[in-house]
Design a protein around this motif. Structure first.
Motif, mmCIF file in Angstrom:
data_model
loop_
_atom_site.group_PDB
_atom_site.id
_atom_site.type_symbol
_atom_site.label_atom_id
_atom_site.label_comp_id
_atom_site.label_asym_id
_atom_site.label_seq_id
_atom_site.Cartn_x
_atom_site.Cartn_y
_atom_site.Cartn_z
ATOM 1 N N LEU A 170 -14.038 16.948 -22.367
ATOM 2 C CA LEU A 170 -14.614 17.454 -23.606
ATOM 3 C C LEU A 170 -13.672 17.237 -24.784
ATOM 4 O O LEU A 170 -12.464 17.458 -24.658
ATOM 5 C CB LEU A 170 -14.916 18.950 -23.486
ATOM 6 N N THR A 176 -22.078 19.020 -32.964
ATOM 7 C CA THR A 176 -22.743 18.632 -31.721
ATOM 8 C C THR A 176 -22.759 19.824 -30.772
ATOM 9 O O THR A 176 -22.008 20.772 -30.926
ATOM 10 C CB THR A 176 -22.020 17.455 -31.043
ATOM 11 N N ALA A 179 -22.687 20.380 -24.465
ATOM 12 C CA ALA A 179 -21.767 19.828 -23.466
ATOM 13 C C ALA A 179 -21.581 20.758 -22.268
ATOM 14 O O ALA A 179 -21.203 20.300 -21.189
ATOM 15 C CB ALA A 179 -20.417 19.531 -24.104
ATOM 16 N N MET A 208 -14.509 9.201 -26.621
ATOM 17 C CA MET A 208 -15.849 8.904 -26.097
ATOM 18 C C MET A 208 -15.794 7.734 -25.114
ATOM 19 O O MET A 208 -16.444 7.751 -24.066
ATOM 20 C CB MET A 208 -16.806 8.573 -27.244
ATOM 21 N N SER A 213 -17.204 14.031 -23.697
ATOM 22 C CA SER A 213 -18.414 14.469 -24.377
ATOM 23 C C SER A 213 -18.021 15.386 -25.527
ATOM 24 O O SER A 213 -17.060 16.163 -25.409
ATOM 25 C CB SER A 213 -19.338 15.235 -23.422
#
Length: 251
Positions: A170, A176, A179, A208, A213
């Motif tokens: 992560l 965003t 996750a 990424m 994520s």
């Protein structure tokens, strides 16, 4: 658990035998805590063992504890999180490390990122690393852990990303979400936290590409030392042992 002071001593704990405390712990016991002969202690080796001990000598030059019993330590999370924390100035890095240890982190690597403005070299880096490891050990004394997480030598972000194999990876990135929406709990997690100026677009792209994520922590921008506290709390609640089923204490 006994209310006796907990002291980190990297040594063997022979039941019935004596342990001579190193200079730092000895000074803390004799001069800061002002404990005398007969005072109880809890010693832990940093690798998972904890000992019940009693002081048999508490002088200015020598402090000795006698081991009465040894047991496996408690307080380790079933979720192994490796925190990649961009290096920050002053006490901010200390705070991030201290709170990450309290929240059960398994390992920490300080990172050099594109927007990070801290660069350490040679002896200065070695001194900082020793200091950060001592911060981690002190946090373990306070929070009840018997395993001191390793604070690894600082790395460039790209080097750290290239070493990652955790099942969940992560990177904190605003705007965003989702996750943590998975039904199968991961055994290992890599968590990347950026510097005060945030991760650059190149940093995020590299993460990424390494299988990370994006993870959002809401609409507000958190400081670099606050972000790991919130992220680790969410991870431990979602996949670890921060579920409210056990009593807690504050210090």
């Amino acid at each position: 658990m006994s209310s006796a002071p907990r002291i980190h001593v990297a040594a063997d704990f022979p039941v019935g035998g004596d342990v001579v405390l190193p200079e730092g712990p000895a000074r803390h016991v004799a001069r800061v805590l002002r404990l005398g002969e007969g005072a109880p202690l809890r010693l832990f080796d940093g690798a998972g063992l904890e000992a019940r001990a009693v002081l048999v000598e508490a002088g200015r030059k020598r402090v000795v504890a006698r081991i009465e019993a040894v047991e496996a330590g408690r307080g380790e999370s079933p979720l192994a999180v490796h925190l990649g924390q961009a290096i920050s100035k002053g006490d901010r890095m200390d705070y991030a490390i201290q709170k990450a240890v309290e929240l059960g982190v398994a390992a920490i690597t300080p990172l050099y990122t594109e927007h990070g403005d801290v660069r350490l070299k040679g002896e200065r880096e070695a001194k900082k690393l020793a200091h950060w490891q001592a911060v981690a050990a002190s946090a373990c004394e306070q929070c009840g852990r018997a395993v001191v997480p390793t604070v690894h030598a600082p790395l460039l972000l790209t080097e750290w990303l290239g070493q990652r194999s955790e099942s969940l990876r992560l990177v904190l990135h605003p705007g965003t979400a989702g996750a943590l929406e998975r039904s199968d709990p991961p055994a290992t997690v890599a968590l990347l936290i950026g510097p005060e100026g945030g991760l650059s677009s190149a940093d995020v792209a590299a993460a990424m590409a390494a299988g990370f994520s994006p993870l959002s922590l809401g609409p507000r921008i958190l400081r670099t030392e606050t972000a790991p506290v919130v992220a680790l709390s969410l991870l431990q609640y979602r996949f670890g042992d921060l579920d409210g089923s056990l009593p807690y204490e504050t210090d």
